[in-house]
Scaffold this motif. Structure first.
Motif, short mmCIF file in Angstrom:
data_model
loop_
_atom_site.label_atom_id
_atom_site.label_comp_id
_atom_site.label_asym_id
_atom_site.label_seq_id
_atom_site.Cartn_x
_atom_site.Cartn_y
_atom_site.Cartn_z
N GLY A 65 0.96 -1.34 -0.07
CA GLY A 65 0.00 -0.14 0.01
C GLY A 65 1.11 1.43 -0.01
N TYR A 66 1.83 1.15 0.71
CA TYR A 66 2.98 2.29 0.77
C TYR A 66 3.46 2.44 -0.57
CZ TYR A 66 7.25 4.59 1.50
OH TYR A 66 8.69 5.31 1.34
N TRP A 100 9.94 4.08 -10.25
CA TRP A 100 10.85 3.29 -9.33
C TRP A 100 9.95 2.37 -8.29
CZ3 TRP A 100 11.69 2.77 -4.00
CH2 TRP A 100 12.86 1.95 -3.61
N TYR A 101 9.08 3.40 -7.86
CA TYR A 101 8.26 2.68 -6.83
C TYR A 101 7.21 1.35 -7.45
CZ TYR A 101 9.37 5.58 -2.92
OH TYR A 101 9.78 6.22 -1.86
N VAL A 160 3.74 5.70 -5.69
CA VAL A 160 3.27 5.68 -7.22
C VAL A 160 2.31 6.98 -7.64
CG1 VAL A 160 2.56 4.47 -9.24
CG2 VAL A 160 3.95 3.30 -7.67
N GLU A 161 1.30 6.60 -6.84
CA GLU A 161 0.05 7.74 -7.11
C GLU A 161 0.54 9.14 -6.95
OE1 GLU A 161 -3.17 6.00 -4.77
OE2 GLU A 161 -3.36 4.42 -6.03
N LYS A 162 1.32 9.36 -5.68
CA LYS A 162 1.72 10.64 -5.27
C LYS A 162 2.63 11.21 -6.38
CE LYS A 162 5.08 10.82 -2.73
NZ LYS A 162 6.14 10.94 -1.76
N GLU A 193 11.66 13.59 -13.35
CA GLU A 193 12.41 13.10 -12.22
C GLU A 193 10.98 12.50 -11.32
OE1 GLU A 193 13.98 14.95 -8.09
OE2 GLU A 193 15.22 15.36 -10.13
N ASP A 194 9.89 13.25 -11.36
CA ASP A 194 8.88 12.54 -10.57
C ASP A 194 8.28 11.48 -11.24
OD1 ASP A 194 9.04 14.35 -8.26
OD2 ASP A 194 7.00 15.32 -8.79
#
Length: 76
Positions: free
Chosen positions: A35-36, A63-64, A41-43, A56-57
């Motif tokens: 979940g983290y 990466w996540y 990813v969503e953030k 970069e984002d």
């Protein structure tokens, strides 16, 4: 002197040889950790258009997501 890899190995996420992501992983159940990862990813997908470094984002979101895929691969 080489440039810091701010996506895959940011220096500020390692203290005394301990990677922050590994400390977070150790503090959570499998479900919580996934979940983290999903939340991160969503953030990063949510905010990439509003920051000065959109690429970069997006790479951080990737990466996540890769880490999440790695986590569920252990179940297969």
């Amino acid at each position: 002197m080489s440039e810091e890899d701010v996506v895959n190995k940011p220096k500020h996420y390692n203290q005394q040889g301990i990677e922050c992501i590994e400390a977070i992983r150790a503090s959570m159940s499998d479900l919580e950790f996934r979940g983290y990862l999903k939340g991160n990813v969503e953030k990063y997908l949510w905010r990439y258009r509003y920051k000065r470094k959109p690429k970069e984002d997006l790479l951080k979101a990737q990466w996540y997501l890769n880490k999440l895929v790695e986590e569920i691969t252990h179940d297969a």
